[in-house]
Design a protein around this motif. Structure first.
Motif, PDB file in Angstrom:
ATOM      1  N   THR A 125      39.784  48.692 102.355  1.00 46.04           N
ATOM      2  CA  THR A 125      40.937  47.798 102.426  1.00 46.04           C
ATOM      3  C   THR A 125      42.205  48.628 102.629  1.00 46.04           C
ATOM      4  OG1 THR A 125      41.264  47.924 100.032  1.00 46.04           O
ATOM      5  CG2 THR A 125      39.781  46.200 100.866  1.00 46.04           C
ATOM      6  N   LYS A 157      25.570  38.940 103.007  1.00 46.21           N
ATOM      7  CA  LYS A 157      26.522  38.133 102.250  1.00 46.21           C
ATOM      8  C   LYS A 157      27.652  38.980 101.670  1.00 46.21           C
ATOM      9  CE  LYS A 157      22.873  34.914 100.818  1.00 46.21           C
ATOM     10  NZ  LYS A 157      22.120  34.350  99.647  1.00 46.21           N
ATOM     11  N   LEU A 158      27.417  40.317 101.517  1.00 40.53           N
ATOM     12  CA  LEU A 158      28.433  41.177 100.910  1.00 40.53           C
ATOM     13  C   LEU A 158      29.488  41.584 101.927  1.00 40.53           C
ATOM     14  CD1 LEU A 158      26.278  43.617  98.718  1.00 40.53           C
ATOM     15  CD2 LEU A 158      27.730  41.745  97.931  1.00 40.53           C
ATOM     16  N   PRO A 159      30.734  41.719 101.523  1.00 44.08           N
ATOM     17  CA  PRO A 159      31.763  42.256 102.439  1.00 44.08           C
ATOM     18  C   PRO A 159      31.545  43.749 102.656  1.00 44.08           C
ATOM     19  CG  PRO A 159      32.681  41.863 100.255  1.00 44.08           C
ATOM     20  CD  PRO A 159      31.298  41.292 100.230  1.00 44.08           C
ATOM     21  N   ALA A 160      32.036  44.269 103.761  1.00 46.73           N
ATOM     22  CA  ALA A 160      31.823  45.683 104.107  1.00 46.73           C
ATOM     23  C   ALA A 160      32.503  46.627 103.143  1.00 46.73           C
ATOM     24  CB  ALA A 160      32.311  45.941 105.537  1.00 46.73           C
ATOM     25  N   THR A 161      33.502  46.123 102.419  1.00 46.90           N
ATOM     26  CA  THR A 161      34.235  47.009 101.505  1.00 46.90           C
ATOM     27  C   THR A 161      33.546  47.195 100.165  1.00 46.90           C
ATOM     28  OG1 THR A 161      35.530  45.112 100.772  1.00 46.90           O
ATOM     29  CG2 THR A 161      36.429  46.435 102.575  1.00 46.90           C
ATOM     30  N   GLU A 162      32.474  46.426  99.908  1.00 48.04           N
ATOM     31  CA  GLU A 162      31.742  46.550  98.655  1.00 48.04           C
ATOM     32  C   GLU A 162      30.602  47.559  98.794  1.00 48.04           C
ATOM     33  OE1 GLU A 162      32.474  45.176  95.810  1.00 48.04           O
ATOM     34  OE2 GLU A 162      34.205  44.056  96.607  1.00 48.04           O
ATOM     35  N   ARG A 216      29.863  54.519 101.797  1.00 45.65           N
ATOM     36  CA  ARG A 216      29.678  53.305 102.603  1.00 45.65           C
ATOM     37  C   ARG A 216      29.563  53.641 104.079  1.00 45.65           C
ATOM     38  NH1 ARG A 216      33.586  51.587  98.793  1.00 45.65           N
ATOM     39  NH2 ARG A 216      35.309  51.798 100.288  1.00 45.65           N
ATOM     40  N   GLU A 240      36.852  49.988 108.669  1.00 50.64           N
ATOM     41  CA  GLU A 240      35.994  48.818 108.540  1.00 50.64           C
ATOM     42  C   GLU A 240      35.473  48.646 107.123  1.00 50.64           C
ATOM     43  OE1 GLU A 240      31.759  47.141 110.421  1.00 50.64           O
ATOM     44  OE2 GLU A 240      32.661  48.997 111.162  1.00 50.64           O
TER      45      GLU A 240
END
Length: 998
Positions: free
Chosen positions: A763, A876-881, A810, A760
Motif C-alpha cells: 500500500t 479472495k485475499l488482497p495482494a497486500t496481505e 510477497r 502491486e
C-alpha cells in the motif's frame, strides 16, 4: 616349528608397522591437502599451489595478476600489502617499505645498509641494541624489523593461496637467492615462523628454475650428461648457474632424472633496480635543469616526487627495451609542475655502461667454480625480468660465445613452478615423478680447534687445527661426523666459514662475519669417569646441513667400547635368530652395526674405504683429524678440492646414495655378514668376545657469532604483533563489508519501491514508511557512519531487512507461483496417466496390489483438492496481505506425490515377469492385449521391443518434478515381456543409484 615361527613373526610386524604409517599419513593429510610455493623476488613475488585437481598453478592475486609487488605500507591505524601498498608508494613513501630483503641478516655496519639508506633516504632506520641489526622507524610507536616485514608479506602470500585454493594452507617451499649465507637463511626461516608457515624447504631460486626446466623436459634427459647455464638477472641481483642433467640409478626407483648444480656465480647488486635508479637520477637532473631559473628546490629533496620518478623510470626501462626512444612525462611532479623529457635507448645504455660491463662476471665465476669451459656448455638460458634489456643480451651473448641465447622458459614464473613441484614432492599428500636434486654448497664450512701438544720432550705448545666440514660445491643435504680423540676434559671448538677467496673485497664486507659458532662442551671429563674401564673412541660431533642449506649441530656424544665375553651357546642361538630375521627383511647388517644411526656413521667415518666415491676424500680428512690430530695443520686444504671435484666424476650408481653419509654404512654392513657364513669356524672363535659400545651425550653450549637469532620471547612478541595487525585488518575489512552492505541495501530497496511488482503487493502507507526509514538510515550513514562500529552497522541493516521482510516475501512468492504450479499440474497429470495404465494391466501381468493403487489414487485426489481449495482461498485475499499459497507447501505436496509414484516404479523395475504359457494361442492373445492399451502404451507400459516409445514420459517428468529428490528414479518402465531388457535396465540403474548416494 621354530622355523615357522621365525617366518611368521617378521611378516606380522611389517603389517602392523605399515598400518601405523598409513594412519599417521592419513592424520597428516587431514590437516592440509594443498601446498604452496613463494618465489620471493626483490621487487615482486609469485605464488603457486598444488591441490587435488589443480596441479601446479600460479595464484592470481586480488587484482587478478600473476605476480604481486613485495611492498608493505604501514600506518598508525591501517596496513596495505601488494598492489594496494604499491599504489601508496607515491602518497606516503616514508611508510611504504620496498626492497627490504636486502637488509635480512645484515648488521648496522654492513655496506648494504648504507647502500639502502642512499637509495631510499625517506626511510628512517634505527639500530636494535641487542642484535645490532636495523629496524624501520615508521613513527615513535611503530618499529618493525626486516624479518617482521617479510613475515607480513609471507602471511599475505598465504592468504592469497588460501583464497585461490579455497582451503587452509600451512606447508610452503620458499625460494631464496643462492648467495644467501647462514644468517640470511635463518632470517627467512624466522620470518616464516612469524607468519605461521611450516617451511618444507628453503630452495635456491636457481635450483628451483633448473628443476622446473628439467621437469618439463624429462624426455630429453638421458644417461649422457647435458650441461646447461642459467643466467638469472632479476631486480636486485644476478646469479649464473651451471647445471648438469642426466639419468642416474637409484635404489628406490631405478633410473631417474637428476640435476646437479656444478657451478654458481653471482653479483649481489647487479639488476634492474640499479638501472632504474640510474634512470631516476637522470630524470631528476633533467627536471632540475628545466626549473633552473625559477629558484626552485631540488627535486631530490621531495620523497613523493622521487617516488614518482622511480615509477616512471621503471616504465621507461621496460619501454626502451622495445623502442629506440620514449617520452617520459609526469603530471604535477612537484609544486604542480608537469615534467616531460625525451629519453633514448643510447642515453640509457650510457647511464648503465659500467653495469653492462659487469654482466660477464657471474659467468666467469660459475665456470671457475665448476672447473668447466664454455665449450662444455650446451645452452645458455635467460631467466629474470632484467634479461629483457637488449644490451644485457648483447653483452652476454658475446661473453658466452654462443649463436643465440635460450628464451624457451618463462623468465618470471620458472622458479615458482619448480619450487611448487618440490613442495608437492616433499608433501605426503601428493605423489610426483621422482627428480633427484643435488644442490651445492657455495660457502665452505670448517671446524677449528686448538690443542696443547708436546712436539719435543718437555716442550709443550698450542697447535691450531682446521678440518673442512662441507667443502665448496659439495652436495647437500648432507650429514657429517667429526671425532675428537685426544680430549678427556671439557673443551671448545669453532665452526667458521672456509676459504672465501673467490669473493671480492666488497663482497666480503657485505658477507659479514666469517665466524659462525663457538661450541662449548660440558661433561666430557665426567663421561670418562663414568666408564673408567672402557676404551674411549673419541668425542663425536654430528653436523647436519639440511635441505634448506642451514647448518646445525645435532648432538655431541662421548663413545666408549669394551670387549664382553658371552655364553657361546646363547650367542649362537641369538645370532642365528638375528641372521634369520635380518635375511627376511632383506638386510644383512650385524646387530652392532645396526644399533643406531650414530654408531653406523661413526664406523663409516673411521673406515671410509668402503664408502662411495664421493665421500672418501671428506671422510679421510675426518679420519686424519681423529687418528693424527697432532700432524701438520696444512693437510686440510688438499682434501677440499677432492670433495669439490669428486661429485663431477662419480658414477651414477653412487649419486643416489651419497646425499647423506648416514645412508652409506648400510652397504658396508651388508658386505660384512655375507662373508661370515663360509667361515663358521672363525665365527665360533669370534663369538665369545663381543664389542659393546656405550654412548654418553655431552652437554653443548652454542655461542652464535655471525648474527644472533631472535630470542624466543622476542620472537613470540613479533608473532603476536603480526597477529594483532592481521586481526585489525580483518576487523577493518569486516566493517567495510558491513558498511557497503548497508549502503547497497538502502539504494537497492529505494529503487525497488518504484517497480510495479513491488507496488502491486504494498500500500501507499507501507511504501512511505519504508522509504522514510531508508532515508533516515542513509542520513545516519553519511553523518555518523564513519564512527559506527561493525556491530552498529549490522544492527542497522538487520532492522531495515526486518522492516522490508513482508514486502520482499510477497514479491518472491508471486515470482515462484507460475513455475511451481505448472510443475504440480504436470506431475498430477502424469501420475494420473500412470495410475490408469497400471489399472489396465491384465490380471496375469499385474504387479501392483489394489491397496497400492488405491493409496496413489487417494494422494492424487487429495493433492487436486488441496490445490483447488488453496487457489480459491488465495484469490479472495488482497495482494497486500500475506499469501496462503506458499511455494514450500507446493513443493511438499509434489514430494509426497512423487514418493508414491517412485515406490511403484521401483517395484515395477525389480519385479520379475511371470512365466508365459507355452500355448501358441496364448502367444496370439498377447498382441490384442497390447493393442487394447495401445492408446496409452507410450505413456504407461511400452510393449516388448519398443522401449524407445516410453521416453516421452521421461522428459516431462524431469521438468515437472522440480523438487524431485536426488535419489529418485526416472519415470520409466520396461514391458513385462521384455525380460532381458528389464535386466539390463535394472543392472544399469543400480550403479547410478550408488554413485548418487555416495
Amino acid at each position: 616349528m621354530a622355523a615357522t615361527v621365525r617366518r611368521q613373526r617378521p611378516r606380522r610386524l611389517p603389517c602392523w608397522a605399515l598400518v601405523a604409517v598409513l594412519l599417521a599419513d592419513l592424520l597428516a593429510l587431514s590437516d592440509t591437502l594443498a601446498v604452496m610455493s613463494v618465489d620471493l623476488g626483490s621487487e615482486s613475488m609469485k605464488v603457486a599451489i598444488v591441490k587435488p585437481g589443480v596441479p601446479m598453478e600460479i595464484v592470481l592475486n586480488k587484482e587478478s595478476r600473476r605476480k604481486t609487488p613485495v611492498t608493505v605500507t604501514l600506518k598508525e591505524n591501517e596496513r596495505f600489502l601488494g598492489d594496494s601498498a604499491a599504489a601508496m608508494a607515491i602518497k606516503n613513501p616514508k611508510a611504504t617499505l620496498r626492497y627490504f630483503q636486502h637488509l635480512l641478516g645484515k648488521q648496522a655496519d654492513n655496506p648494504h645498509v648504507a647502500l639502502y639508506r642512499d637509495r631510499f633516504p625517506e626511510h628512517e632506520l634505527n639500530i636494535d641494541p641487542q642484535r645490532q641489526t636495523v629496524r624501520f622507524q615508521i613513527s615513535p610507536e611503530l618499529q618493525f624489523s626486516p624479518e617482521e616485514v617479510l613475515g607480513m608479506v609471507l602471511n599475505y602470500s598465504r592468504s592469497l593461496a588460501e583464497d585461490f585454493a579455497e582451503q587452509p594452507i600451512k606447508d610452503a617451499v620458499i625460494t631464496v637467492p643462492a648467495f644467501f649465507n647462514q644468517a640470511e637463511r635463518r632470517a627467512v626461516l624466522q620470518a616464516a615462523r612469524m607468519a605461521g608457515l611450516k617451511v618444507l624447504q628453503l630452495i635456491n631460486d636457481n635450483t628451483a628454475t633448473a628443476l622446473s626446466y628439467g621437469v618439463f623436459r624429462q624426455k630429453d634427459i638421458n644417461s649422457t650428461a647435458q650441461n646447461v647455464m642459467f643466467y638469472d638477472m632479476g631486480s636486485g641481483s644476478t646469479v649464473c648457474t651451471i647445471v648438469t642433467y642426466q639419468t642416474v640409478k637409484t635404489k628406490e626407483a631405478g633410473m631417474q632424472p637428476q640435476l646437479q648444480i656444478r657451478g654458481v656465480g653471482f653479483d649481489r647488486t647487479l639488476g634492474g633496480l640499479e638501472m632504474e635508479l640510474r634512470l631516476r637520477e637522470h630524470l631528476a637532473r633533467l627536471f632540475n635543469e628545466q626549473r633552473k631559473g625559477q629558484k626552485a628546490k631540488d627535486v631530490r629533496e621531495n620523497p613523493r616526487a622521487m617516488a614518482k620518478l622511480l615509477r616512471e623510470a621503471n616504465r621507461l626501462k621496460t619501454v626502451l627495451s622495445a623502442n629506440a626512444d620514449h617520452m617520459a612525462q609526469i603530471e604535477g611532479l612537484m609544486d604542480d609542475v608537469d615534467f616531460k623529457a625525451k629519453v633514448t635507448r643510447v642515453e640509457f645504455e650510457e647511464l648503465c655502461a659500467d653495469l653492462f660491463e659487469r654482466v660477464p662476471g657471474p659467468v666467469q665465476q660459475a665456470l671457475q667454480s665448476a672447473e668447466m669451459s664454455l665449450d662444455e656448455i650446451e645452452q645458455v638460458i635467460l631467466v629474470g625480468g632484467a634479461t629483457r634489456v637488449p644490451k644485457v643480451q648483447e653483452v652476454l651473448l658475446k661473453a658466452v660465445g654462443k649463436e643465440e641465447l635460450g628464451k624457451n622458459i618463462n623468465a618470471d614464473e620458472a622458479a615458482a613452478m619448480g619450487a611448487v613441484y618440490q613442495a608437492a614432492a616433499l608433501s605426503k599428500a601428493f605423489k610426483v615423478k621422482p627428480f633427484v636434486v643435488r644442490d651445492a654448497v657455495i660457502y665452505p664450512i670448517l671446524v677449528e680447534f686448538t690443542r696443547e701438544v708436546e712436539e719435543e720432550p718437555g716442550v709443550r705448545s698450542l697447535k691450531h687445527n682446521k678440518r673442512v666440514l662441507f667443502s665448496r660445491m659439495g652436495p647437500y643435504p648432507q650429514r657429517k661426523v667429526i671425532t675428537f680423540n685426544r680430549y678427556s676434559h671439557d673443551f671448545n671448538f669453532h665452526i667458521n666459514y672456509g676459504d672465501l677467496g673467490f669473493l671480492g673485497p666488497e663482497d666480503l664486507r657485505v658477507f659479514g662475519s666469517q665466524n659462525l659458532t663457538t661450541v662449548k662442551l660440558k661433561g666430557v671429563g665426567e663421561s670418562f669417569k663414568k666408564y673408567p674401564d672402557y676404551e674411549s673412541k673419541g668425542i663425536k660431533a654430528h653436523f647436519n646441513l639440511d635441505e634448506s642449506g642451514v647448518l646445525s649441530l645435532d648432538r655431541v656424544e662421548s663413545v666408549f667400547e669394551t670387549l664382553v665375553e658371552d655364553n657361546p651357546e646363547e650367542e649362537s642361538t641369538l645370532t642365528k635368530l638375528g641372521n634369520t630375521i635380518s635375511s627376511l627383511f632383506g638386510g644383512g647388517t650385524s646387530s652392532d652395526a645396526k644399533e643406531n644411526g650414530t654408531d653406523a656413521v661413526q664406523e663409516e667415518e673411521e673406515s671410509p674405504t668402503e664408502g662411495s666415491k664421493e665421500e672418501p676424500g671428506e671422510q679421510t680428512e675426518l679420519k686424519e683429524e681423529t687418528e693424527a690430530p697432532a700432524e701438520d695443520t696444512s693437510q686440510p686444504p688438499p682434501p677440499e678440492p677432492k670433495g669439490a671435484a669428486a661429485p663431477e666424476g662419480e658414477k651414477p650408481d653412487d649419486k643416489g646414495s651419497s646425499d647423506k653419509s648416514e645412508a652409506q654404512p648400510e652397504e658396508k654392513g651388508q658386505s660384512g655378514p655375507e662373508g661370515v657364513p663360509p667361515a663358521p669356524e672363525e665365527e665360533k672363535k669370534q663369538k665369545p668376545a663381543r664389542k659393546q659400545k656405550m654412548v654418553e651425550e655431552i652437554g653443548v653450549e652454542l655461542a652464535v657469532l655471525d648474527l644472533p637469532d631472535l630470542p624466543e620471547d622476542e620472537l613470540a612478541r613479533s608473532v603476536q604483533k603480526l597477529e594483532d595487525l592481521t586481526l585489525r585488518d580483518l576487523a577493518k575489512q569486516e566493517r567495510e563489508k558491513a558498511a557497503n552492505s548497508l549502503e547497497a541495501f538502502i539504494f537497492e530497496t529505494q529503487d525497488k519501491l518504484y517497480q510495479p511488482e513491488y507496488q502491486e503487493v504494498s500500500t501507499e502507507e507501507q511504501r512511505e514508511e519504508i522509504s522514510g526509514k531508508l532515508s533516515a538510515a542513509s542520513t545516519w550513514l553519511e553523518d555518523e557512519g564513519f564512527g559506527a562500529t561493525t556491530v552498529m552497522l549490522k544492527e542497522k541493516l538487520t532492522e531495515l531487512r526486518k522492516l522490508c521482510q513482508g514486502l520482499f516475501f510477497r514479491v518472491e512468492e508471486r515470482r515462484k507461483w507460475p513455475e511451481r504450479l505448472s510443475a504440480l499440474d504436470n506431475l498430477l497429470n502424469h501420475s494420473n496417466i500412470f495410475l490408469k495404465g497400471a489399472r489396465l494391466l491384465p490380471e496375469m501381468d499385474q504387479i501392483f496390489t489394489e491397496v497400492e493403487m488405491t493409496t496413489l489414487e487417494k494422494v492424487i485426489n487429495d493433492t487436486w483438492a488441496w490445490k483447488n481449495a488453496t487457489l480459491a482461498e488465495q484469490a479472495k485475499l488482497p495482494a497486500t496481505e500475506k499469501p496462503v499459497l506458499l511455494s514450500k507447501d507446493i513443493e511438499a505436496k509434489m514430494m509426497a506425490l512423487d514418493r508414491e509414484v517412485q515406490y511403484l516404479l521401483n517395484k515395477a523395475k525389480f519385479t520379475k515377469p511371470r512365466p508365459r504359457p507355452k500355448d501358441k494361442n496364448g502367444t496370439r492373445t498377447e498382441p490384442p492385449l497390447n493393442a487394447s492399451a495401445g492408446d496409452q502404451g507410450e505413456k504407461v507400459i511400452p510393449p516388448a521391443g519398443q522401449t524407445e516409445e516410453a521416453k516421452p514420459i521421461l522428459e516431462p517428468d524431469k521438468e515437472e518434478t522440480a523438487a524431485e529428490p536426488a535419489d529418485s528414479e526416472p519415470l520409466e518402465l520396461g514391458g513385462p515381456g521384455a525380460e532381458s531388457e528389464q535386466k539390463e535396465q535394472t543392472a544399469g540403474q543400480k550403479r547410478p543409484l550408488k554413485n548418487d548416494e555416495l
